[in-house]
Design an enzyme around this catalytic site. Structure first.
Site, PDB file in Angstrom:
ATOM      1  N   HIS A 127     -35.647   6.157   4.062  1.00 26.90           N
ATOM      2  CA  HIS A 127     -34.581   5.130   4.359  1.00 26.90           C
ATOM      3  C   HIS A 127     -33.249   6.168   4.480  1.00 26.90           C
ATOM      4  CE1 HIS A 127     -32.132   1.683   3.277  1.00 26.90           C
ATOM      5  NE2 HIS A 127     -31.353   2.662   2.654  1.00 26.90           N
TER       6      HIS A 127
ATOM      7  N   CYS B 211     -18.671  -1.655   3.793  1.00 25.10           N
ATOM      8  CA  CYS B 211     -18.638  -3.080   3.844  1.00 25.10           C
ATOM      9  C   CYS B 211     -19.886  -3.553   4.114  1.00 25.10           C
ATOM     10  CB  CYS B 211     -17.764  -3.447   5.087  1.00 25.10           C
ATOM     11  SG  CYS B 211     -18.093  -2.642   6.594  1.00 25.10           S
TER      12      CYS B 211
END
Length: 462
Positions: A96, A50
């Site tokens: 990352h 989400c």
């Protein structure tokens, strides 16, 4: 080969953008295979939650345009994603991904759900046949970093979660939560966590609906709740004070007219919608109806942000750990890149040993098995002792990214170049041969081993 991460997340794109490229669990294998079919993509996986959609790939070069894949896949004009996309290569991509898996890039720093989501995405890609040695190596490093952060810091203790934020907002709307009816629309993990928090704070009846009846039954049983057939959703919604919705539907399932009808049945008693779906289940226009309180995932982020400042010191310690894991991963890549030179050195030494044994065979005469074994052991031991210093020197030069020293060593021993300098930021050429293993009597270092194709690192082929 180049590690590449391209995506959007809750920091770079509003939910209106993220929901346009959201990928459901059922669609993920097919979309992952489509990404793998993109020219220049050797391995890939996709993390879709989400809060983020990220393409993680091992590509032929940093010039492969993965943003074009997103636009083509979802029929979007490039301007829709312009300004929202971030892209990282090689070491920055490694950093990352390690931060994402460690929950340092999450909406709620310290939440544990993201690690499971990354693992699930990796498992999906494995099943789809789109990952190999490059991403296997990268993801195992990410999982190791996440475990280290979780076990060596307190980042997960008393963390602010979307579920706890939902409880806080519900209290502000209703005051006491005692006896409030909660309706779970969609039987997802985050919905379950939010409902569990609400029950702990006194919520009463739990209603559960899902397109898959079996999942709804399992969820309802865990709360001693009541299962509502999905087609009866609108008939029962007005009974709920709090609706937590996360269906994965491609369109709004609650619209303004629905909200007005619910309020009429409830004689204008307020309703609280917690919309954690991406794409959103609840039409934002419902927020304009007095008595309806709608919070989507971005709204919840803003509330959670107020609690994050107190966790910055813990997060700072976790960042240091992650940076250490990134550096260790980087050093391993450098060592892998020098493996072809080490294998060649072993091969040369073994060829010399075998040549000398053949030359002296006639002078040794007929040896008993024990004598032959003793000669083998003696010559192997001498070779391994002579090899140890140059092998350690090669590894150290690779770890320190000392290209000058590495080239000098390779030239001295007539070994293939390792391109250490260009390899410093890129992924390694796959699993390293057992370069530190002793030379074996019958299988020293096989001349047929695929070392030559590893001699130019993937980063060096850009």
């Amino acid at each position: 080969m180049t590690y590449t991460v391209l995506g959007v997340n809750h920091k770079t794109a509003p939910i209106e953008v993220r929901e346009r490229i959201a990928i459901s669990r059922d669609e993920l294998p097919e979309v992952t295979r489509a990404l793998a079919a993109t020219p220049g993509v050797a391995e890939c996986m996709i993390v879709s939650t989400c809060n983020r959609v990220e393409l993680i790939a091992a590509t032929d070069s940093a010039d492969i345009d993965l943003s074009a894949f997103l636009c083509n896949q979802f029929g979007l004009d490039p301007s829709v994603l312009a300004g929202h996309i971030y892209q990282h290569h090689d070491l920055q991509a490694v950093r990352h991904l390690f931060r994402v898996a460690s929950s340092l890039d999450s909406m709620v720093v310290g939440e544990s759900q993201i690690l499971g989501q990354v693992k699930e995405a990796f498992a999906t890609a494995r099943t789809a046949g789109t990952v190999g040695g490059e991403l296997e190596h990268l993801l195992q490093g990410a999982f190791s970093a996440a475990k280290k952060v979780r076990t060596e810091t307190e980042i997960g203790s008393n963390s602010v979660s979307i579920a706890s934020v939902a409880v806080e907002l519900a209290r502000k709307i209703f005051g006491s939560l005692n006896g409030r009816t909660v309706f779970l629309v969609g039987a997802g993990k985050m919905s379950e966590l939010a409902a569990r928090h609400l029950v702990q704070q006194g919520a009463g009846t739990i209603l559960v609906t899902n397109r898959t009846m079996e999942r709804a039954k399992r969820m309802a049983e865990s709360f001693n709740g009541q299962v509502i057939p999905f087609e009866k959703l609108y008939d029962y919604a007005a009974e709920a004070d709090i609706i937590i919705t996360s269906t994965g539907a491609p369109h709004h399932i609650f619209r303004r007219e629905h909200g007005q009808a619910f309020l009429h049945k409830r004689r204008n008693r307020p309703m609280f919608f917690i919309d954690i779906a991406v794409p959103r289940d609840v039409d934002p226009a419902m927020n304009k109806v007095e008595g309806l309180f709608v919070y989507d995932i971005d709204d919840l982020q803003q509330v959670a942000a107020a609690h994050i400042a107190e966790r910055r010191s813990v997060a700072a310690g976790a960042e240091v750990l992650v940076e250490g894991e990134v550096e260790r991963f980087h050093q391993r890549l450098r060592t892998v890149n020098v493996a072809p030179a080490i294998v060649a050195l072993q091969r040369q030494a073994e060829e010399l040993r075998q040549t000398e044994l053949r030359r002296i065979q006639s002078r040794l005469g007929s040896l008993t098995p024990d004598q032959a074994a003793a000669v083998e052991a003696l010559t192997r031991g001498l070779v391994n002792k002579f090899l140890h210093p140059p092998m350690q020197a090669l590894k150290q030069a690779a770890r320190e990214n000392d290209a000058v020293r590495l080239d000098a060593l390779c030239e001295t021993y007539s070994l293939p170049g390792s391109n250490a300098e260009t390899n410093a930021e890129g992924p390694g050429p796959g699993p390293a041969p057992a370069a530190s293993d002793p030379v074996q009597p019958t299988k020293p270092t096989s001349p047929d081993a695929p070392a030559p194709e590893r001699q130019t690192s993937v980063a060096g082929r850009r």
